[in-house]
Scaffold this motif. Structure first.
Motif, PDB file in Angstrom:
ATOM      1  N   ALA A   3       0.835  -1.202   0.000  1.00 33.57           N
ATOM      2  CA  ALA A   3       0.000   0.000   0.000  1.00 33.57           C
ATOM      3  C   ALA A   3       0.868   1.249   0.000  1.00 33.57           C
ATOM      4  CB  ALA A   3      -0.919   0.006   1.211  1.00 33.57           C
ATOM      5  N   ILE A   5       0.291   5.490   1.015  1.00 37.46           N
ATOM      6  CA  ILE A   5      -0.618   6.477   1.586  1.00 37.46           C
ATOM      7  C   ILE A   5      -0.107   7.870   1.208  1.00 37.46           C
ATOM      8  CG2 ILE A   5      -1.757   7.319   3.653  1.00 37.46           C
ATOM      9  CD1 ILE A   5      -1.220   4.691   5.001  1.00 37.46           C
ATOM     10  N   GLN A  37      -5.755   4.380  10.264  1.00 40.53           N
ATOM     11  CA  GLN A  37      -5.673   3.775   8.933  1.00 40.53           C
ATOM     12  C   GLN A  37      -4.707   2.596   8.932  1.00 40.53           C
ATOM     13  OE1 GLN A  37      -7.719   3.440   6.583  1.00 40.53           O
ATOM     14  NE2 GLN A  37      -7.605   5.415   5.536  1.00 40.53           N
ATOM     15  N   LEU A 102      -2.526  -0.962  -3.332  1.00 37.38           N
ATOM     16  CA  LEU A 102      -3.584  -0.174  -2.699  1.00 37.38           C
ATOM     17  C   LEU A 102      -3.058   1.234  -2.471  1.00 37.38           C
ATOM     18  CD1 LEU A 102      -6.367  -0.003  -1.209  1.00 37.38           C
ATOM     19  CD2 LEU A 102      -5.141  -0.724   0.859  1.00 37.38           C
ATOM     20  N   LEU A 104      -4.054   5.011  -0.869  1.00 38.50           N
ATOM     21  CA  LEU A 104      -4.994   5.648   0.061  1.00 38.50           C
ATOM     22  C   LEU A 104      -4.684   7.127   0.218  1.00 38.50           C
ATOM     23  CD1 LEU A 104      -4.869   3.006   2.955  1.00 38.50           C
ATOM     24  CD2 LEU A 104      -6.675   3.238   1.236  1.00 38.50           C
ATOM     25  N   ASN A 105      -5.716   7.944   0.296  1.00 36.02           N
ATOM     26  CA  ASN A 105      -5.554   9.331   0.699  1.00 36.02           C
ATOM     27  C   ASN A 105      -5.372   9.371   2.214  1.00 36.02           C
ATOM     28  OD1 ASN A 105      -5.899  10.147  -1.920  1.00 36.02           O
ATOM     29  ND2 ASN A 105      -7.985  10.905  -1.639  1.00 36.02           N
ATOM     30  N   ASN A 110     -11.261   5.189   6.276  1.00 33.52           N
ATOM     31  CA  ASN A 110     -12.164   4.183   5.726  1.00 33.52           C
ATOM     32  C   ASN A 110     -12.128   2.962   6.628  1.00 33.52           C
ATOM     33  OD1 ASN A 110     -13.184   5.104   3.089  1.00 33.52           O
ATOM     34  ND2 ASN A 110     -11.038   5.161   2.485  1.00 33.52           N
ATOM     35  N   VAL A 114     -10.417  -4.478   3.105  1.00 33.91           N
ATOM     36  CA  VAL A 114      -9.535  -4.417   1.945  1.00 33.91           C
ATOM     37  C   VAL A 114      -9.618  -5.709   1.133  1.00 33.91           C
ATOM     38  CG1 VAL A 114      -7.148  -4.182   1.187  1.00 33.91           C
ATOM     39  CG2 VAL A 114      -7.991  -2.782   3.078  1.00 33.91           C
ATOM     40  N   ALA A 173      -9.737   5.680  -1.816  1.00 38.82           N
ATOM     41  CA  ALA A 173      -8.987   4.418  -1.773  1.00 38.82           C
ATOM     42  C   ALA A 173      -9.078   3.769  -3.150  1.00 38.82           C
ATOM     43  CB  ALA A 173      -9.537   3.485  -0.702  1.00 38.82           C
ATOM     44  N   TRP A 216     -16.941   6.110   7.121  1.00 39.82           N
ATOM     45  CA  TRP A 216     -16.056   6.889   6.260  1.00 39.82           C
ATOM     46  C   TRP A 216     -16.123   8.347   6.685  1.00 39.82           C
ATOM     47  CZ3 TRP A 216     -16.831  11.139   3.097  1.00 39.82           C
ATOM     48  CH2 TRP A 216     -15.784  11.453   2.227  1.00 39.82           C
TER      49      TRP A 216
END
Length: 340
Positions: A3, A5, A37, A102, A104-105, A110, A114, A173, A216
């Motif tokens: 992932a 971020i 997260q 993955l 993510l912001n 969230n 996953v 995401a 969320w």
């Protein structure tokens, strides 16, 4: 699966609090926001995470190091100039080799599965999958329109009510196949949302939109930063406060969470949900309702606080009043009997 971020933004909408710390490191119930997260990733089996930094980049290394204490392997990549969401993801490409990634912001929380997202992505044989969430007012967001199979058909930016066809928005995401990175320019400012996604859709690529169940929130504003505290305390999320937080008893009808060393004087009153940071002090007869008081802040005798956030080490004077929406910067002082 690995992932990345995206945490390079300056968090201008969350000032004054982001003047002293990047937004993903702001405390939420005595734990850096980003750690929530990390919990989602670890629970889903993700162990390798690239942090795409820019603003106050060293703060993240100081906070998380190599990630061992969090059960993760953290690696860092830093932008020397702002590159947008696309450029930041491109910077992490070499750390995400080996399969589906993955993305993510970093200012979004969230509480989603996953693994379920990945199963959806693979079943649609998508190049890109976008997690979606439903909102009450779709005119405030860019919408993602999908067909009955969950394939993206159109993007619609902040529509009027007569243009609204759905209430599903981008939840921050994404799942990328390795080929996606070849379509992102290197070393240039580029947006995933306004560049890559509509461009790949126009080119005929398969983009899928998965409506993520569960909690969320985007903490990009002071109001939402306050709200995530209230939601966790109110049991509306699966998340728990950080280590050392204790629930204060004896305040009927209120939920009060206090960090280590926090002190509440006699006759103080609480209502709704209140978060007190480490070493925070609440004076005699003070009244607090649905608010956040960060580490080391002092609320004077008889002060009244409602739906506000008090920054770390701030001082609220005797019988001062802070009304809804107040964002008191860390270290600032409000005089006795002042009204904000």
């Amino acid at each position: 699966m690995k992932a990345a971020i995206l945490i390079g933004g300056q968090g201008t909408r969350l000032r004054p609090f982001t003047l002293d710390a990047p937004k993903p490191l702001l405390p939420v119930l005595n734990r850096p926001f980003l750690e929530y997260q990390f919990q989602v990733l670890r629970k889903s089996g993700v162990r390798e995470v690239a942090l795409c930094t820019s603003y106050r980049a060293l703060d993240f290394r100081r906070a998380f190091g190599d990630g061992r204490r969090l059960g993760l392997r953290l690696r860092y990549v830093r932008e020397t100039m702002p590159l947008g969401t696309g450029g930041a993801a491109k910077n992490a490409e070499n750390l995400l080799l080996g399969g589906t990634s993955l993305i993510l912001n970093g200012d979004v929380l969230n509480a989603f599965d996953v693994r379920a997202f990945l199963s959806f992505h693979r079943a649609r044989r998508a190049e890109i999958s976008i997690a979606l969430t439903r909102v009450k007012d779709p005119t405030a967001y860019g919408l993602v329109l999908t067909d009955a199979k969950g394939l993206v058909r159109r993007f619609l930016e902040k529509p009027s009510w007569d243009e609204v066809e759905t209430n599903t928005i981008n939840a921050g995401a994404y799942l990328f196949e390795p080929s996606v990175f070849s379509h992102i320019p290197a070393g240039k400012t580029y947006s995933l949302e306004r560049g890559l996604f509509p461009e790949r859709l126009a080119a005929g690529a398969v983009l899928a939109g998965w409506v993520a169940p569960g909690y969320w929130i985007d903490i990009g504003t002071v109001d939402k930063y306050l709200q995530v505290h209230l939601d966790i305390l109110g049991g509306r999320t699966p998340f728990k406060p950080g280590a050392g937080v204790r629930a204060l008893k004896g305040f009927e009808g209120a939920i009060v969470a206090a960090g280590a060393g926090a002190h509440v004087a006699e006759f103080a009153r609480f209502s709704g949900a209140v978060s007190l940071g480490r070493g925070a002090r609440v004076g005699r007869g003070a009244q607090l309702s649905d608010c956040v008081v960060l580490d080391g802040a002092v609320v004077g005798d008889g002060a009244r606080l409602e739906r506000c956030v008090v920054g770390a080490r701030a001082r609220v004077g005797t019988h001062a009043t802070l009304g809804p929406g107040t964002a008191l910067a860390g270290g600032s002082r409000v005089g006795d009997y002042s009204q904000l």
